[in-house]
Design a protein around this motif. Structure first.
Motif, PDB file in Angstrom:
ATOM      1  N   ALA A 220       5.946 -34.733  18.718  1.00  0.00           N
ATOM      2  CA  ALA A 220       5.586 -35.772  19.139  1.00  0.00           C
ATOM      3  C   ALA A 220       5.288 -37.492  18.789  1.00  0.00           C
ATOM      4  O   ALA A 220       5.522 -38.776  19.312  1.00  0.00           O
ATOM      5  CB  ALA A 220       4.326 -35.624  20.455  1.00  0.00           C
ATOM      6  N   VAL A 221       4.905 -37.531  17.584  1.00  0.00           N
ATOM      7  CA  VAL A 221       4.710 -38.851  16.705  1.00  0.00           C
ATOM      8  C   VAL A 221       6.366 -39.182  16.983  1.00  0.00           C
ATOM      9  O   VAL A 221       6.405 -41.005  16.497  1.00  0.00           O
ATOM     10  CB  VAL A 221       4.273 -38.461  15.277  1.00  0.00           C
ATOM     11  CG1 VAL A 221       3.946 -39.742  14.571  1.00  0.00           C
ATOM     12  CG2 VAL A 221       3.068 -37.450  15.273  1.00  0.00           C
ATOM     13  N   ALA A 222       7.438 -38.919  16.770  1.00  0.00           N
ATOM     14  CA  ALA A 222       8.343 -39.861  16.687  1.00  0.00           C
ATOM     15  C   ALA A 222       8.639 -40.531  18.356  1.00  0.00           C
ATOM     16  O   ALA A 222       9.481 -41.242  17.738  1.00  0.00           O
ATOM     17  CB  ALA A 222       9.653 -38.711  15.827  1.00  0.00           C
ATOM     18  N   VAL A 223       7.729 -39.875  19.037  1.00  0.00           N
ATOM     19  CA  VAL A 223       8.086 -40.569  20.530  1.00  0.00           C
ATOM     20  C   VAL A 223       7.822 -41.499  20.658  1.00  0.00           C
ATOM     21  O   VAL A 223       8.707 -42.586  21.379  1.00  0.00           O
ATOM     22  CB  VAL A 223       7.950 -40.036  21.062  1.00  0.00           C
ATOM     23  CG1 VAL A 223       7.831 -40.349  22.575  1.00  0.00           C
ATOM     24  CG2 VAL A 223       8.552 -38.266  21.661  1.00  0.00           C
ATOM     25  N   ILE A 224       6.596 -42.550  19.802  1.00  0.00           N
ATOM     26  CA  ILE A 224       6.531 -43.544  19.262  1.00  0.00           C
ATOM     27  C   ILE A 224       6.493 -44.608  19.046  1.00  0.00           C
ATOM     28  O   ILE A 224       6.446 -45.693  19.847  1.00  0.00           O
ATOM     29  CB  ILE A 224       4.600 -43.303  18.474  1.00  0.00           C
ATOM     30  CG1 ILE A 224       3.953 -42.827  19.300  1.00  0.00           C
ATOM     31  CG2 ILE A 224       4.018 -44.743  18.676  1.00  0.00           C
ATOM     32  CD1 ILE A 224       2.302 -42.190  18.267  1.00  0.00           C
ATOM     33  N   ALA A 225       7.964 -44.439  18.817  1.00  0.00           N
ATOM     34  CA  ALA A 225       9.302 -45.161  18.121  1.00  0.00           C
ATOM     35  C   ALA A 225       9.922 -46.445  18.961  1.00  0.00           C
ATOM     36  O   ALA A 225      10.189 -47.069  18.896  1.00  0.00           O
ATOM     37  CB  ALA A 225       9.939 -44.332  16.947  1.00  0.00           C
ATOM     38  N   VAL A 226       9.620 -45.353  20.299  1.00  0.00           N
ATOM     39  CA  VAL A 226      10.528 -46.562  21.499  1.00  0.00           C
ATOM     40  C   VAL A 226       8.915 -46.956  22.290  1.00  0.00           C
ATOM     41  O   VAL A 226      10.064 -48.444  21.868  1.00  0.00           O
ATOM     42  CB  VAL A 226      11.013 -45.018  21.946  1.00  0.00           C
ATOM     43  CG1 VAL A 226      10.882 -45.704  23.629  1.00  0.00           C
ATOM     44  CG2 VAL A 226      12.064 -44.165  21.882  1.00  0.00           C
ATOM     45  N   PRO A 227       8.016 -47.076  22.092  1.00  0.00           N
ATOM     46  CA  PRO A 227       7.493 -47.886  22.966  1.00  0.00           C
ATOM     47  C   PRO A 227       6.909 -48.932  21.835  1.00  0.00           C
ATOM     48  O   PRO A 227       6.784 -50.162  22.006  1.00  0.00           O
ATOM     49  CB  PRO A 227       6.050 -47.331  23.466  1.00  0.00           C
ATOM     50  CG  PRO A 227       5.862 -46.392  22.682  1.00  0.00           C
ATOM     51  CD  PRO A 227       7.030 -45.810  22.525  1.00  0.00           C
ATOM     52  N   GLN A 228       7.040 -49.003  20.562  1.00  0.00           N
ATOM     53  CA  GLN A 228       6.626 -49.765  19.875  1.00  0.00           C
ATOM     54  C   GLN A 228       7.846 -50.663  19.450  1.00  0.00           C
ATOM     55  O   GLN A 228       8.158 -51.249  19.603  1.00  0.00           O
ATOM     56  CB  GLN A 228       6.426 -48.673  18.395  1.00  0.00           C
ATOM     57  CG  GLN A 228       6.706 -49.675  17.361  1.00  0.00           C
ATOM     58  CD  GLN A 228       6.530 -49.236  15.742  1.00  0.00           C
ATOM     59  OE1 GLN A 228       8.278 -48.448  15.489  1.00  0.00           O
ATOM     60  NE2 GLN A 228       6.019 -48.854  15.055  1.00  0.00           N
ATOM     61  N   LEU A 229       9.265 -49.968  19.706  1.00  0.00           N
ATOM     62  CA  LEU A 229      10.418 -50.742  19.157  1.00  0.00           C
ATOM     63  C   LEU A 229      10.735 -51.763  20.657  1.00  0.00           C
ATOM     64  O   LEU A 229      11.145 -52.968  20.401  1.00  0.00           O
ATOM     65  CB  LEU A 229      11.654 -50.023  19.285  1.00  0.00           C
ATOM     66  CG  LEU A 229      12.978 -50.948  19.537  1.00  0.00           C
ATOM     67  CD1 LEU A 229      13.136 -52.059  18.164  1.00  0.00           C
ATOM     68  CD2 LEU A 229      13.938 -49.807  19.852  1.00  0.00           C
ATOM     69  N   ILE A 230       9.926 -51.488  21.918  1.00  0.00           N
ATOM     70  CA  ILE A 230      10.333 -52.633  22.837  1.00  0.00           C
ATOM     71  C   ILE A 230       9.224 -53.314  22.801  1.00  0.00           C
ATOM     72  O   ILE A 230       9.848 -54.618  23.110  1.00  0.00           O
ATOM     73  CB  ILE A 230      10.075 -52.049  24.249  1.00  0.00           C
ATOM     74  CG1 ILE A 230      11.062 -50.861  24.673  1.00  0.00           C
ATOM     75  CG2 ILE A 230       9.438 -52.437  25.514  1.00  0.00           C
ATOM     76  CD1 ILE A 230      10.640 -49.464  26.012  1.00  0.00           C
TER      77      ILE A 230
ATOM     78  N   MET B 103      -1.194 -44.304  18.859  1.00  0.00           N
ATOM     79  CA  MET B 103      -0.111 -44.864  19.236  1.00  0.00           C
ATOM     80  C   MET B 103      -0.640 -46.289  19.674  1.00  0.00           C
ATOM     81  O   MET B 103       0.108 -47.233  18.917  1.00  0.00           O
ATOM     82  CB  MET B 103       0.143 -44.430  21.299  1.00  0.00           C
ATOM     83  CG  MET B 103       0.875 -44.936  22.010  1.00  0.00           C
ATOM     84  SD  MET B 103       1.647 -44.231  23.685  1.00  0.00           S
ATOM     85  CE  MET B 103       3.047 -45.079  23.801  1.00  0.00           C
ATOM     86  N   VAL B 104      -1.951 -46.655  19.850  1.00  0.00           N
ATOM     87  CA  VAL B 104      -2.843 -47.852  19.161  1.00  0.00           C
ATOM     88  C   VAL B 104      -2.262 -47.998  18.027  1.00  0.00           C
ATOM     89  O   VAL B 104      -1.978 -49.258  17.791  1.00  0.00           O
ATOM     90  CB  VAL B 104      -3.916 -47.766  19.711  1.00  0.00           C
ATOM     91  CG1 VAL B 104      -4.537 -49.312  19.508  1.00  0.00           C
ATOM     92  CG2 VAL B 104      -4.355 -47.262  21.071  1.00  0.00           C
ATOM     93  N   LEU B 105      -2.224 -47.580  17.144  1.00  0.00           N
ATOM     94  CA  LEU B 105      -2.438 -47.927  15.722  1.00  0.00           C
ATOM     95  C   LEU B 105      -0.765 -48.534  15.630  1.00  0.00           C
ATOM     96  O   LEU B 105      -0.958 -49.556  14.690  1.00  0.00           O
ATOM     97  CB  LEU B 105      -2.445 -46.888  15.001  1.00  0.00           C
ATOM     98  CG  LEU B 105      -2.291 -46.965  13.558  1.00  0.00           C
ATOM     99  CD1 LEU B 105      -3.490 -48.165  13.014  1.00  0.00           C
ATOM    100  CD2 LEU B 105      -2.342 -45.563  12.208  1.00  0.00           C
TER     101      LEU B 105
ATOM    102  N   ASN C 260      -2.756 -43.728  27.339  1.00  0.00           N
ATOM    103  CA  ASN C 260      -3.521 -42.653  27.757  1.00  0.00           C
ATOM    104  C   ASN C 260      -2.016 -42.470  28.850  1.00  0.00           C
ATOM    105  O   ASN C 260      -1.715 -41.057  28.549  1.00  0.00           O
ATOM    106  CB  ASN C 260      -4.264 -42.405  29.363  1.00  0.00           C
ATOM    107  CG  ASN C 260      -5.858 -42.774  28.610  1.00  0.00           C
ATOM    108  OD1 ASN C 260      -6.161 -41.390  28.025  1.00  0.00           O
ATOM    109  ND2 ASN C 260      -7.061 -43.320  28.796  1.00  0.00           N
ATOM    110  N   LEU C 261      -0.814 -42.929  28.555  1.00  0.00           N
ATOM    111  CA  LEU C 261       0.481 -42.948  29.367  1.00  0.00           C
ATOM    112  C   LEU C 261       1.471 -41.978  29.115  1.00  0.00           C
ATOM    113  O   LEU C 261       1.853 -41.841  28.947  1.00  0.00           O
ATOM    114  CB  LEU C 261       0.757 -44.326  29.783  1.00  0.00           C
ATOM    115  CG  LEU C 261       0.520 -46.241  30.585  1.00  0.00           C
ATOM    116  CD1 LEU C 261       1.056 -46.693  30.265  1.00  0.00           C
ATOM    117  CD2 LEU C 261       0.418 -45.024  31.883  1.00  0.00           C
ATOM    118  N   ALA C 262       0.868 -41.537  27.596  1.00  0.00           N
ATOM    119  CA  ALA C 262       1.880 -40.903  26.726  1.00  0.00           C
ATOM    120  C   ALA C 262       1.476 -39.064  27.048  1.00  0.00           C
ATOM    121  O   ALA C 262       1.896 -38.469  27.161  1.00  0.00           O
ATOM    122  CB  ALA C 262       1.669 -40.728  25.466  1.00  0.00           C
TER     123      ALA C 262
END
Length: 240
Positions: free
Chosen positions: A161-171, A115-117, A84-86
């Protein structure tokens, strides 16, 4: 230095950008068929990892206790809430409607799920920890191959917006890999084999879920990865 998290993050970024650019040009039959192949790939990798097992009873015990703990604390539900932070970030990028016409509520619902996936999948957690411990990025490389296509398919519906998920995934993956480095000096070959096998069971379950065959509560099984090494060590010392 680990490389897998950067490769995986790049795959999500590239896939998300490409899918959003192509949009509805991607045939519907691909959107339906490809997730089945993604699930089959995860199941296959899981079976390979299970083959490295040393103490089957120890791994099964860790899986049972870990899954019970995950269920008791509603781990999967809590991980879902983190998505939900997204909402705020997505709102800034795409407002009330996505490029494909989804309303804000429908967009958020789907976005949280993927995002969870991407960020909390067993494959990513296992891959990051494995590379941190053994410097073997192959699991994350396999995940990257699947993720670039998965991100592209979802981005045809949800946009850039799907591409933005790369940031939290990397962290998340970098944190896990770094933590695994601290654990490495205290592990044995037997413990590593059983850790790998436990991860294989979770990846097998994740494959069933991705393919739509059986919806295992994969996130609730993740505590097993914390428990399997000490249980394996104690099992080897006192029983086997």
């Amino acid at each position: 230095m680990v490389v897998g998290p950067f490769v995986n993050g790049s795959a999500v970024l590239i896939g998300g950008m490409a899918g959003a650019f192509l949009g509805t040009k991607v045939p519907e039959r691909l959107r339906v068929a490809l997730p089945m192949t993604f699930g089959l790939s995860s199941m296959g990798l899981g079976i390979v990892l299970i083959g490295k097992i040393h103490s089957l009873p120890a791994v099964i015990l860790a899986l049972i206790i870990g899954a019970a703990l995950g269920e008791l604390v509603f781990l999967e539900e809590k991980i879902g809430r983190l998505g939900n932070l997204a909402k705020g970030l997505v709102g800034r990028f795409q407002g009330e409607q996505t490029e494909t016409g989804l309303t804000g509520a429908a967009f958020t619902e789907k976005y949280v799920a993927i995002m969870v996936l991407f960020c909390a999948s067993g494959t990513g957690i296992i891959g990051a920890m494995t590379e941190g411990m053994t410097h073997d990025p192959n699991i994350l490389f396999v995940k990257s191959i699947m993720d670039i296509f998965t991100a592209a398919i979802f981005a045809t519906l949800l946009g850039y917006a799907v591409a933005v998920i790369a940031v939290p995934q990397l962290i998340i993956q970098l944190v896990l890999a770094s933590a695994a480095v601290l654990i490495m000096p205290h592990t044995t070959a037997t413990m590593m084999s059983d850790f790998t096998a436990a991860g294989g069971f979770i990846m097998l379950a994740a494959g069933f879920r991705i393919a739509g065959i059986k919806s295992f509560p994969v996130a609730n099984m993740l505590p097993a990865l914390v428990l399997v090494m000490p249980i394996s060590h104690l099992w080897t010392m006192f029983i086997h």
